[in-house]
Design a protein around this motif. Sequence first.
Motif, short mmCIF file in Angstrom:
data_model
loop_
_atom_site.label_atom_id
_atom_site.label_comp_id
_atom_site.label_asym_id
_atom_site.label_seq_id
_atom_site.Cartn_x
_atom_site.Cartn_y
_atom_site.Cartn_z
N PHE A 109 0.85 -1.19 0.00
CA PHE A 109 0.00 0.00 0.00
C PHE A 109 0.89 1.24 0.00
O PHE A 109 1.73 1.41 0.88
CB PHE A 109 -0.90 0.03 1.24
CG PHE A 109 -1.77 -1.17 1.38
CD1 PHE A 109 -2.93 -1.30 0.64
CD2 PHE A 109 -1.42 -2.19 2.25
CE1 PHE A 109 -3.74 -2.42 0.77
CE2 PHE A 109 -2.23 -3.31 2.39
CZ PHE A 109 -3.38 -3.42 1.65
N GLN A 110 0.69 2.11 -0.96
CA GLN A 110 1.46 3.34 -1.03
C GLN A 110 1.17 4.18 0.20
O GLN A 110 0.02 4.41 0.57
CB GLN A 110 1.09 4.11 -2.29
CG GLN A 110 1.91 5.35 -2.51
CD GLN A 110 1.59 6.01 -3.84
OE1 GLN A 110 0.69 5.60 -4.55
NE2 GLN A 110 2.33 7.04 -4.16
N GLY A 111 2.23 4.63 0.87
CA GLY A 111 2.08 5.48 2.04
C GLY A 111 1.73 4.76 3.32
O GLY A 111 1.36 5.40 4.30
N CYS A 112 1.84 3.45 3.35
CA CYS A 112 1.48 2.67 4.54
C CYS A 112 2.73 2.49 5.41
O CYS A 112 3.52 1.58 5.21
CB CYS A 112 0.91 1.32 4.13
SG CYS A 112 0.21 0.40 5.51
N HIS A 113 2.89 3.40 6.36
CA HIS A 113 4.06 3.43 7.23
C HIS A 113 3.62 3.64 8.67
O HIS A 113 2.57 4.23 8.92
CB HIS A 113 5.01 4.58 6.86
CG HIS A 113 5.33 4.65 5.41
ND1 HIS A 113 6.20 3.79 4.79
CD2 HIS A 113 4.90 5.50 4.45
CE1 HIS A 113 6.29 4.10 3.52
NE2 HIS A 113 5.50 5.13 3.29
N SER A 114 4.45 3.23 9.60
CA SER A 114 4.23 3.51 11.00
C SER A 114 5.55 3.38 11.74
O SER A 114 6.60 3.21 11.11
CB SER A 114 3.17 2.57 11.60
OG SER A 114 2.73 3.08 12.85
N CYS A 119 -5.49 0.96 5.57
CA CYS A 119 -5.27 1.01 4.11
C CYS A 119 -6.18 0.01 3.41
O CYS A 119 -6.76 0.31 2.37
CB CYS A 119 -3.81 0.71 3.79
SG CYS A 119 -2.67 2.01 4.27
N ARG A 120 -6.30 -1.16 3.99
CA ARG A 120 -7.14 -2.21 3.40
C ARG A 120 -8.61 -1.80 3.39
O ARG A 120 -9.33 -2.04 2.42
CB ARG A 120 -6.94 -3.51 4.18
CG ARG A 120 -7.80 -4.68 3.74
CD ARG A 120 -7.43 -5.11 2.32
NE ARG A 120 -8.26 -6.24 1.94
CZ ARG A 120 -9.33 -6.15 1.17
NH1 ARG A 120 -9.71 -4.98 0.71
NH2 ARG A 120 -10.02 -7.21 0.84
N ASP A 121 -9.04 -1.14 4.46
CA ASP A 121 -10.43 -0.68 4.54
C ASP A 121 -10.75 0.34 3.46
O ASP A 121 -11.90 0.45 3.02
CB ASP A 121 -10.73 -0.09 5.92
CG ASP A 121 -10.79 -1.14 7.01
OD1 ASP A 121 -10.86 -2.36 6.67
OD2 ASP A 121 -10.74 -0.76 8.19
N GLU A 122 -9.74 1.08 3.01
CA GLU A 122 -9.95 2.08 1.96
C GLU A 122 -10.10 1.45 0.58
O GLU A 122 -10.55 2.09 -0.35
CB GLU A 122 -8.80 3.09 1.94
CG GLU A 122 -8.80 3.99 3.15
CD GLU A 122 -7.68 5.00 3.11
OE1 GLU A 122 -7.05 5.17 2.04
OE2 GLU A 122 -7.44 5.64 4.14
N PHE A 154 3.75 -6.75 -4.37
CA PHE A 154 5.04 -7.05 -3.76
C PHE A 154 5.66 -8.25 -4.46
O PHE A 154 5.03 -9.28 -4.62
CB PHE A 154 4.87 -7.33 -2.27
CG PHE A 154 6.16 -7.60 -1.57
CD1 PHE A 154 7.02 -6.56 -1.29
CD2 PHE A 154 6.52 -8.88 -1.21
CE1 PHE A 154 8.22 -6.80 -0.64
CE2 PHE A 154 7.71 -9.13 -0.57
CZ PHE A 154 8.56 -8.08 -0.28
N ILE A 155 6.91 -8.11 -4.88
CA ILE A 155 7.63 -9.18 -5.56
C ILE A 155 8.64 -9.82 -4.63
O ILE A 155 8.76 -11.03 -4.56
CB ILE A 155 8.35 -8.66 -6.83
CG1 ILE A 155 7.35 -8.05 -7.81
CG2 ILE A 155 9.17 -9.74 -7.48
CD1 ILE A 155 6.30 -9.02 -8.33
N GLY A 156 9.38 -9.02 -3.90
CA GLY A 156 10.38 -9.55 -2.98
C GLY A 156 11.44 -8.51 -2.66
O GLY A 156 11.37 -7.38 -3.13
N LEU A 157 12.40 -8.91 -1.89
CA LEU A 157 13.50 -8.04 -1.52
C LEU A 157 14.79 -8.61 -2.09
O LEU A 157 14.98 -9.81 -2.13
CB LEU A 157 13.64 -7.94 0.00
CG LEU A 157 12.47 -7.30 0.73
CD1 LEU A 157 12.67 -7.39 2.24
CD2 LEU A 157 12.30 -5.84 0.32
N ARG A 158 15.68 -7.74 -2.51
CA ARG A 158 16.99 -8.15 -3.00
C ARG A 158 18.03 -7.28 -2.33
O ARG A 158 17.77 -6.12 -2.01
CB ARG A 158 17.09 -7.95 -4.53
CG ARG A 158 16.09 -8.67 -5.37
CD ARG A 158 16.40 -10.10 -5.70
NE ARG A 158 17.71 -10.42 -6.19
CZ ARG A 158 18.01 -10.69 -7.43
NH1 ARG A 158 17.08 -10.67 -8.37
NH2 ARG A 158 19.23 -11.02 -7.78
#
Length: 74
Positions: free
Chosen positions: A26-31, A50-53, A64-68
Motif C-alpha cells: 500500500f502506497q504510504g502505509c508506514h508507522s 489502508c485495506r479498509d480504503e 510485492f515481488i520480494g526483496l533483493r
Amino acid sequence: MSRSTHFPVIIEQDKNGVYIVSCPMFQGCHSYGYTMEEAMENIREAIQACRDEMADISEASTRFIGLRDLEVTL
C-alpha cells in the motif's frame, strides 16, 4: 467470517532506536514504534486502515515481488 492474510513488512531502525515499519503493498502505509512489538501492532493497524480504503486487494497499485540485496560501490 474473517480470514487472515499475510502482508510483507519492511522494518528499519533509525539512529535513535525507533523502529520504522512499512508495508509495500500500500502506497504510504508506514508507522513506527519504540519497541518491535509496538511497531508491529502499529503497522497492523495501518494495514487495516489502508485495506479498509480499498474494496478489493486486487485493486492495489503495486504488487510485492520480494526483496533483493544490491551491492553499490560508493
